[in-house]
Design a protein around this motif. Structure first.
Motif, PDB file in Angstrom:
ATOM      1  N   ILE C  46     -32.366  19.124  12.175  1.00  0.00           N
ATOM      2  CA  ILE C  46     -32.158  17.974  12.987  1.00  0.00           C
ATOM      3  C   ILE C  46     -31.542  16.707  12.137  1.00  0.00           C
ATOM      4  O   ILE C  46     -30.694  15.958  12.697  1.00  0.00           O
ATOM      5  CB  ILE C  46     -33.357  17.015  13.646  1.00  0.00           C
ATOM      6  N   MET C  47     -32.202  16.602  11.113  1.00  0.00           N
ATOM      7  CA  MET C  47     -31.688  15.408   9.739  1.00  0.00           C
ATOM      8  C   MET C  47     -30.070  15.779   9.683  1.00  0.00           C
ATOM      9  O   MET C  47     -29.270  14.761   9.763  1.00  0.00           O
ATOM     10  CB  MET C  47     -32.289  15.637   8.496  1.00  0.00           C
ATOM     11  N   THR C  50     -27.278  14.509  12.043  1.00  0.00           N
ATOM     12  CA  THR C  50     -27.184  13.210  12.021  1.00  0.00           C
ATOM     13  C   THR C  50     -26.040  12.669  10.989  1.00  0.00           C
ATOM     14  O   THR C  50     -25.679  11.559  10.972  1.00  0.00           O
ATOM     15  CB  THR C  50     -28.320  12.250  12.042  1.00  0.00           C
ATOM     16  N   ILE C  51     -25.740  13.626  10.077  1.00  0.00           N
ATOM     17  CA  ILE C  51     -24.737  13.281   9.078  1.00  0.00           C
ATOM     18  C   ILE C  51     -23.521  13.875   9.662  1.00  0.00           C
ATOM     19  O   ILE C  51     -23.251  15.092   9.706  1.00  0.00           O
ATOM     20  CB  ILE C  51     -25.126  13.749   7.815  1.00  0.00           C
ATOM     21  N   PRO C  52     -22.662  12.825   9.902  1.00  0.00           N
ATOM     22  CA  PRO C  52     -21.242  13.239  10.695  1.00  0.00           C
ATOM     23  C   PRO C  52     -20.578  14.428   9.879  1.00  0.00           C
ATOM     24  O   PRO C  52     -20.092  15.375  10.560  1.00  0.00           O
ATOM     25  CB  PRO C  52     -20.766  12.033  10.605  1.00  0.00           C
ATOM     26  N   VAL C 117     -31.187  14.384  22.301  1.00  0.00           N
ATOM     27  CA  VAL C 117     -31.381  13.436  21.112  1.00  0.00           C
ATOM     28  C   VAL C 117     -32.879  13.242  20.941  1.00  0.00           C
ATOM     29  O   VAL C 117     -33.402  12.915  19.916  1.00  0.00           O
ATOM     30  CB  VAL C 117     -30.670  12.195  21.498  1.00  0.00           C
ATOM     31  N   ASN C 120     -35.811  14.687  18.699  1.00  0.00           N
ATOM     32  CA  ASN C 120     -36.342  14.137  17.545  1.00  0.00           C
ATOM     33  C   ASN C 120     -37.859  13.913  17.674  1.00  0.00           C
ATOM     34  O   ASN C 120     -38.506  13.611  16.667  1.00  0.00           O
ATOM     35  CB  ASN C 120     -35.485  12.745  17.153  1.00  0.00           C
ATOM     36  N   THR C 123     -40.515  15.206  15.291  1.00  0.00           N
ATOM     37  CA  THR C 123     -41.014  14.900  13.974  1.00  0.00           C
ATOM     38  C   THR C 123     -42.324  14.542  14.289  1.00  0.00           C
ATOM     39  O   THR C 123     -43.082  14.744  13.186  1.00  0.00           O
ATOM     40  CB  THR C 123     -40.130  13.231  13.989  1.00  0.00           C
TER      41      THR C 123
END
Lengths: 279, 279, 279, 279
Positions: C46-47, C50-52, C117, C120, C123
């Motif tokens: 998931i992390m 989020t990094i394009p 989305v 998340n 978590t």
């Protein structure tokens, strides 16, 4: 000058001596409070001079005030030398040198205009302020804290040592990870960043920008977060030790006029350290 | 008004008295909780007014709410004076003055439009919130903490004193090392920077930029890192002392209506401090 | 389905039960470690999404991985319900709801594209990670810390309360001293600044710019510097109390499958809290 | 080479051995101090090289200095191997590998020009500096701190674990509240922000800008402010435990030349760990 005159002058000298050095006498306490008031006022004058707007508006008033303080401190300095038995011991003592350095720059400013700036050395006279604590019976507490810090010194040195080794190692590492492009222009600066980060100050003037650097910084701050526990634990321990030991502080607050030593037994006639005549 | 009427009014007055000042009675507790709710709501109203977008959209609603709170607090103030035996003691007490200052600005705003802003003095009514702790049996813990802080006061004064002397000395030094070009525009600002750094806050609005300044800052923060251990050690010590002493806290939470003194023995009829009639 | 089949299925169900809920058995421990590994891996997936840059390059791989994790977690969820005696108790327990919320968003994303989305929420499954501590005998230490924090709760509430009252009072004051022009655009933001300053975080996004504001900030940070000593002293005290009291922690680490309660006596057959059958 | 020559060479070897490894002998102490001085000087050389202005002005001098240090360290390395009985134990020990890595890059730079940069691995030789503490009787204090940290390890792991779970949960939350537009470009960066905030570092490179984000940040820092109390309490406790236990530290500071083990009984002839011949 006949012997009667000499005796009169001797009595005056004695009175001045009691006034200036007699921390335990009412007049001595009064002198200390007046002196500390003057030091604080003279520092405020110097501070105000560094604010351009204030200096512009009150330039002459501040200059006059500074000269008044300088003349008063000069008088104090001369009287301190005059009334003491062994003036050279005072002159070359820590406070003696500071007292001289506090007044000298103003006089030098006649010949060297730039030297006035040095009168900021007067700030060091603030240390005299620690004497005011004696007046309000804080001397015992102050001594306890000093003892706690002194006895935890070896532990604190080991602690500081570890902090420095971490700072050097991580600092060097960060220089290679982030590099000059991200503000880590050289290793000393990188070490500066590490110290600022480890102590949780975190200015933000230099920050890691790569993922790797941010990861290392995260580890560093968590470690730093844990490390701060160490000195706290040490000081707590030393303070709690004092609770158990029957510590009987010396309540005598007289200061040796020559060497400024404290902790004299009651009714001391001579200083236990330098042998000068005490009050 | 005959004596029966007087007696009736006296009974009503007594009831109001119990309702407002009787922290130990159910109705008194209810009053305290309602009052605290009103204080918090009135603060939220004032806060929202300072947010331009919210104020724009709900200007009238907020104004109405603020007037409602002001009128309620005014009624409370009048009742507090009405039902008490010695009203002047309340009026000139700490809370009495705050209660008045909390409502006055709104009325003044009729004549002086700008004075409404002063109604923020209402924030000080927040201190009344400490009374709510009494309702939930936190009074003992609160007292313990207060005792620990009070008995470590001499140590803390010595500590603060050291922090201030360090701040002045290092602040002055940094002014000369970095100078106005690097943001250290004058000595007071330089001292501000030193305090912000020493306490590990580190805003980053002013940062040392020369190598020498960064070196001094590094030493300062490591010292500050160690110094923080001192108050921690002190408070730990005082708290642990309490553990050993058999401290029997006064559980009576009644407050004197005149002088707001607490710590009355159970079943007190008169205040031990000012002699006013207690509930 | 005859009774033999039923018995076979019952035995299988029992085995699965031991595998999933049996924290004390070898197979149960293995399951916990595998599960925790999967949770950590799914969080990393998931992390990375989020990094394009990473998402661009490995979009399909990440999507596949996320579906694999979702299917595995779905299977786990179904098995947890299947093998338990009172499935509804699990379904409506804290962990039961989290486990469902962790898988639902992926299935919803078929119908509502944006809902992915929400995955998340996974978590929160991290809290399951606290169970891994049980596997490595940290349960005793963890309990000690929990007890120390719980027993110092009243003191900590009083402490937090003081911090909040200071924040509100100083925050309001700073709003009037500095004003919107210097970043203190409204009182809530001003309170935010006060909290960030008092806790020595000091971002530097909002800083006092007037002399008066800087003076107040200096006092605030020195107070904050002293205040941090209070919770430290409290926790130290509570931890040292434990040293003296002969605390015998319950080493049984079994968790009730229905209500997730821990601290069961050894050889428990039914949960002491909800009465469900234990392993 | 006859037996007399061999004996002579053996005596020389023995002398070198005492000089290099004999921490307890006067000549050994001298060697340690010289070595540490050289390490510090060589680090300063490397640091200065990273400052462009200094490197420009003194490029040749720095290069020469670095070569001198490299040659001296090479000689030290050869002598360490030469005078020891079991050279391979030293070569493959922690310090042996660091000592080699500290000199190798300079020689490699003949063939690979870029490899010189690796000589920064020399920083790791700083760990040798911990040995200097032995020379000044800090070994006891250092051991006490190490024991306190080791025995509080389980508590510290639980603590770190909690910090990490909070960081992940709050970090993910903040990513959704603030979003990439406000600097929270991805979840790992958001977690980095959470750690920097929770530990009260607060760079200010990323700051919450929405009201919701600032509210969450305020809660986070107040929690972090309380959390810092936990490791402090733990370390205080462990240190105070030592006070009661009669800890008798081994004052023998000899280090095994092969495996670098410390803590040997006085007059040890063989290492208690690897059996190599001791001094």
């Amino acid at each position: 000058m006949n012997s009667q005159d000499k005796s009169k002058s001797e009595i005056l000298r004695q009175k001045i001596y009691i006034f200036i050095y007699g921390t335990n006498t009412p007049s001595g306490k009064l002198f200390d409070i007046i002196l500390l008031g003057l030091i604080v006022c003279s520092l405020i004058t110097i501070m105000l001079e560094t604010i351009p707007e204030v200096n512009m508006a009150f330039h002459n008033e501040l200059l006059v005030a500074e000269w008044i303080f300088t003349i008063l401190f000069t008088m104090e300095y001369i009287l301190r030398i005059y009334c003491i038995d062994k003036p050279f011991k005072y002159i070359f003592s820590f406070y003696g040198i500071i007292d001289l350095l506090a007044i000298l720059p103003m006089y030098l400013s006649f010949f060297l205009p730039g030297s006035k700036v040095l009168s900021n050395i007067r700030t060091l006279r603030l240390f005299r302020l620690f004497r005011v604590l004696k007046l309000f019976h804080f001397v015992e507490e102050s001594t306890k804290l000093k003892i706690a810090l002194l006895s935890s010194r070896p532990k604190i040195i080991v602690f500081l040592y570890t902090v420095i080794v971490i700072s050097f190692t991580v600092g060097t590492l960060m220089y290679f990870i982030e590099g000059p492009a991200h503000g880590f222009t050289n290793i000393p600066k990188s070490i500066y960043w590490t110290i600022i980060t480890l102590t949780t100050v975190g200015y933000g003037d230099i920050v890691p920008q790569t993922g790797m650097g941010q990861f290392l910084a995260s580890i560093l701050v968590i470690v730093g977060y844990g490390i701060i526990a160490v000195p706290t634990g040490i000081v707590s321990l030393e303070l709690s030790k004092q609770k158990h030991s029957r510590y009987t502080p010396k309540k005598n607050t007289a200061t040796c006029p020559s060497c400024q030593a404290t902790g004299h037994p009651d009714n001391s006639i001579f200083c236990y350290k330098c042998g000068s005549k005490m009050l």
